[in-house]
Every structure is written in structure tokens, then in C-alpha cells.
Design an enzyme around this catalytic site. Structure first.
Site, PDB file in Angstrom:
ATOM      1  N   HIS A 198       0.848  -1.186   0.000  1.00 50.82           N
ATOM      2  CA  HIS A 198       0.000   0.000   0.000  1.00 50.82           C
ATOM      3  C   HIS A 198       0.884   1.236   0.000  1.00 50.82           C
ATOM      4  CE1 HIS A 198      -3.845  -1.906   1.933  1.00 50.82           C
ATOM      5  NE2 HIS A 198      -4.006  -1.744   0.634  1.00 50.82           N
ATOM      6  N   CYS A 242      -2.330   2.678   9.302  1.00 53.11           N
ATOM      7  CA  CYS A 242      -3.326   1.691   8.890  1.00 53.11           C
ATOM      8  C   CYS A 242      -4.511   1.656   9.849  1.00 53.11           C
ATOM      9  CB  CYS A 242      -2.705   0.300   8.808  1.00 53.11           C
ATOM     10  SG  CYS A 242      -1.667   0.039   7.356  1.00 53.11           S
TER      11      CYS A 242
END
Length: 275
Positions: free
Chosen positions: A173, A267
Site C-alpha cells: 500500500h 493503517c
């Protein structure tokens, strides 16, 4: 003697978080996940609670989405949506193990009264791959989010969207390879990107803080900044020192258990940007 950097100013933020009540690692959808390695859910909850309390002590507001059984990765709320200008673009996950998180996030945003809540038509893993820098959105692709999702975000939010391609599966990511420090400053790990993306980042942010491999590999770039204070994993010591040299205030946090799922402070934190 004047400082060589501008004054860093913190701004109160509003975040969405999810208690890791059901956190475990019983499947592997990124290189950090190992189902054979034991996880301690109670420890993950304690680490998460400390992170949440720290945000509140720093003057930020934390909203909560209810954790659901069978969704151990729901603690990583940053992946659930992108929120900008009071609009929410809800994620569509690449892996079926996380697919049901989309319904949970859509329900939360609709109940919270957001005026425009849309489910992404293309694979789009929220702020995992969409990072807002001022009036610009940096959009990652390569492992999770589909490039077509970048145009979808541009159409909804009406901001400049610039695509960056990731090449190292450990940094699957964008928010594992790049962190937003302020409206005009970022830090990133160059080797996580293609040469073209590195060149784009150099042109956009010539004074960016560059991370070394050692700090990137302990998720030092999965960080949350309010413009002055930067929360990052405590193992990223040299990166914290560089941030201090740039006038930021590094705030080390222990998220060692949550890192087993492939996620750090960022996250676990979805920013809810107002209209």
C-alpha cells in the site's frame, strides 16, 4: 539564528478507528502476515487503546466503528474509505477475506450523515493507497488499488490525483512507503517506487524526508502527522531523528502486535476530512 525549516503547526484532526476485538492472523494476504506466528489479541487491544488515547491527549477527535467477528483486519480502518470534503469513497477490496468490511464502512458513513457516500466501482483500498497532501491526492497502485480507481477519485473529489506505482511487495500500500507530514511535505522510501514515480516525487517534494531501508522495513512510514507531531512505530529510530531535524515532533508508539497483520499507526487511522 533562524531555523532552516518553517514553523510546524499542529491542526486538530478527526479520525475513525476500530477496536481490534477480533484481531488475529489466520490468513496471509501480504508478506508480513504469517498464520504460523502466534498473535496476542489482548496485547493488540492494549496497544490500540494507547494509540487512541494518545490521539485524544493531543487534541484530536476519535470516532469508532464497531468491530465485527470474522473480520480480523477491520482494525485497519485506513483501508475502508477515502474521505475528503465531506464525501466518502468506500473501499472495494482486492482480497475476499476483507470484502465484508466495505458494507460495514458504508453503513457507518451513511448513519453518520455523510452527504455523498459511494462504493468504489474499481478495486480501491481507501487511504491505504489514497493519501491527501493539501489539495492534491497521491494515489498508489501496483499491488492493491486498480489504476482506474484513481480517475474515480478524481471525479468524486475534484482534486488533482497523481498516480504512483509501487514495486516492492513488502510495501503493498502507498501508506507503507510514503507518509504525509503536512500540506506540502511528505516522507517516503524511494526504492518502493518505480523510477518514474521516484522522479515525480522528487519534482513535487524536493525537500522530502527520505527513509532508509531499515526504517521502512519496520513500518516507519506508516505514520500519522497532525502537521507537527508525527506518530510512528518506535523501532524507526533514525527516521524519528530525521523528523526532529526537520522541526517535527516524533512520537514513537508501540504497535508491534498490530504489525503482524501488516499495519501500523496509519493503517489503524482513517482521517475524516470535513466539507
Amino acid at each position: 539564528m533562524p531555523y532552516p525549516y518553517p514553523e510546524r503547526t499542529a491542526r486538530p484532526r478527526r479520525y475513525l478507528m476500530c477496536r481490534p476485538t477480533y484481531f488475529t492472523v489466520d490468513y496471509a494476504i501480504n508478506p508480513w502476515m504469517d498464520p504460523a506466528q502466534p498473535t496476542d489479541t489482548a496485547l493488540a487491544v492494549r496497544q490500540w487503546e494507547r494509540l487512541r488515547a494518545l490521539y485524544e491527549r493531543l487534541g484530536h477527535t476519535v470516532e469508532l466503528i464497531e468491530p465485527l467477528p470474522g473480520l480480523p483486519d477491520m482494525v485497519y480502518t485506513a483501508n475502508g474509505a477515502t474521505v475528503l470534503g465531506g464525501r466518502a469513497l468506500v473501499a472495494t477490496f482486492r482480497h475476499p477475506e476483507r470484502a465484508a468490511e466495505s458494507d460495514a464502512h458504508q453503513t457507518w458513513f451513511e448513519a453518520a450523515g455523510y452527504r455523498d457516500v459511494r462504493r468504489a466501482e474499481h478495486v480501491n483500498e481507501g487511504e491505504g493507497d489514497h493519501l491527501v497532501v493539501g489539495r492534491r491526492l497521491l494515489a498508489g497502485t501496483g499491488f492493491r488499488t486498480d489504476p482506474a480507481a484513481h480517475a474515480e477519485a478524481r471525479a468524486l473529489f475534484g482534486v488533482q490525483v497523481l498516480s504512483l506505482t509501487l514495486v516492492d511487495p513488502r510495501f503493498y500500500h502507498l501508506d507503507t512507503a510514503l507518509a504525509v507530514l503536512s500540506d506540502d511535505q511528505v516522507m517516503y522510501y524511494p526504492e518502493a517506487f518505480t523510477p518514474d514515480s521516484q522522479a515525480l516525487l522528487r519534482s513535487l517534494y524536493p525537500d522530502a524526508v527520505l527513509a532508509e531501508r531499515e526504517d521502512a522495513e519496520v513500518f516507519g512510514l506508516n505514520a500519522v502527522s497532525d502537521g507537527r507531531r508525527v506518530l510512528l512505530p518506535e523501532a524507526a529510530k533514525s527516521l524519528a531523528a530525521r523528523l526532529a531535524d526537520e522541526g517535527f515532533e516524533p512520537v514513537p508508539v508501540d504497535v508491534s502486535e498490530l504489525l503482524k497483520g501488516g499495519g501500523g499507526p496509519k493503517c489503524c487511522t482513517l482521517e475524516l476530512r470535513p466539507a
